[in-house]
Scaffold this active site. Structure first.
Site, PDB file in Angstrom:
ATOM      1  N   ASP A  45       0.818  -1.212   0.000  1.00 14.23           N
ATOM      2  CA  ASP A  45       0.000   0.000   0.000  1.00 14.23           C
ATOM      3  C   ASP A  45       0.854   1.265   0.000  1.00 14.23           C
ATOM      4  OD1 ASP A  45      -2.574  -1.053  -0.147  1.00 14.23           O
ATOM      5  OD2 ASP A  45      -2.640  -1.464   1.994  1.00 14.23           O
ATOM      6  N   ARG A  50       2.530   6.080  -3.023  1.00 11.51           N
ATOM      7  CA  ARG A  50       3.551   6.882  -3.698  1.00 11.51           C
ATOM      8  C   ARG A  50       3.221   7.026  -5.178  1.00 11.51           C
ATOM      9  NH1 ARG A  50       8.455   5.227  -6.061  1.00 11.51           N
ATOM     10  NH2 ARG A  50       8.247   3.163  -5.114  1.00 11.51           N
ATOM     11  N   ASP A 149      -4.347  12.275  21.076  1.00 12.14           N
ATOM     12  CA  ASP A 149      -3.140  11.946  20.325  1.00 12.14           C
ATOM     13  C   ASP A 149      -3.236  12.448  18.896  1.00 12.14           C
ATOM     14  OD1 ASP A 149      -1.989  10.752  22.481  1.00 12.14           O
ATOM     15  OD2 ASP A 149      -2.260   8.691  21.803  1.00 12.14           O
TER      16      ASP A 149
END
Length: 272
Positions: A45, A50, A149
């Site tokens: 993936d 990319r 977070d």
């Protein structure tokens, strides 16, 4: 395009290039899609993400062959390579468009950074030991504030990626929607939300104690944002086009990729 750090991926790419060349197809392996008819990707993936940057820039369909782990964006497994080549040469595939998101980070001084993602934009804490203090909003209205977070702002394609790991829902890719998934939030109301495709999502990094944040687009493209910044996400102007070889429904892809147990479906009682 291939994962050059994986010998098996490089060998597979060599075979594919040789086969395509024998069929009279011009092959380019320099990472460019300018003038290309199809971008074939051999990798996981990460490699496909990319390649999506290159394919999207030139509005070229992307065909992924999974040489990684899950390979949710891939269309075929390595054993199907000969058939994939034949189908590509014969133009025997259909193209579907995947929704993207456009991302704008506006600093307190008004300077802007822009990005995009096919999976998600993740607003994360800038320092490991400190939470990010954030307010989330939809369509110009604030909804909740909390320390966390991070906050994942995802597409349906990204619902099975970071958003899924954070407890978000699985959304079928043909559903036009945006997702908001808080990560480890210290709040009573911090549930994942699904909103309409025309909505505008916002995350404001509150200016407390100079707690800066970072925005990751698809885990690849980074934007550092200062405390007091506002991150705005909306439906992307340019989709990513995926070449598909089969009409397998998304439910079948879920079962295959997650190895889900379906014993008992429609009365089948056999067990492994």
């Amino acid at each position: 395009m291939t994962h050059e750090g994986r010998p098996e991926a490089v060998r597979a790419a060599d075979r594919v290039c040789d086969d395509l060349t024998r069929h009279g197809i011009d092959v380019v392996r320099d990472g460019s899609a300018d003038g290309a008819e199809l971008v074939m990707v051999l990798g996981g993936d990460g490699t496909i993400l990319r390649a999506a940057e290159v394919a999207r820039e030139h509005d070229v369909p992307l065909l992924g062959i999974n040489l990684g782990h899950v390979g949710f964006l891939a269309e075929a497994e390595p054993e199907a390579l000969p058939d994939v080549v034949e189908r590509a040469v014969a133009r025997d595939y259909h193209v579907e468009e995947r929704m993207t998101i456009d991302v704008v980070a506006t600093a307190p001084d008004g300077t802007r950074q822009q990005g995009w993602a096919i999976n998600e934009a993740a607003v994360e804490k800038g320092e490991r030991a400190r939470m990010v203090e954030a307010t989330i909003g939809v369509d110009g209205r604030g909804l909740s504030s909390f320390g966390c977070d991070g906050v994942v702002l995802a597409t349906p394609t990204g619902s099975t990626a970071y958003a899924f790991s954070g407890g978000g829902p699985v959304v079928w890719p043909d559903v036009e929607a945006l997702l908001v998934v808080p990560i480890a939030a210290h709040a009573l109301f911090a549930r994942p939300m699904v909103v309409g495709p025309r909505s505008v999502l916002e995350v404001e990094v509150l200016p407390y104690e100079n707690k800066n944040a970072v925005v990751w687009c698809d885990g690849r493209r980074r934007m550092d944002v200062a405390a007091g910044s506002r991150i705005t996400v909306c439906r992307g102007a340019q989709p990513v086009r995926l070449a598909r070889l089969t009409e397998v429904p998304f439910s079948g892809r879920l079962v295959a990729k997650f190895n889900l147990p379906v014993q008992g479906w429609r009365g089948v009682r056999t067990r492994p």
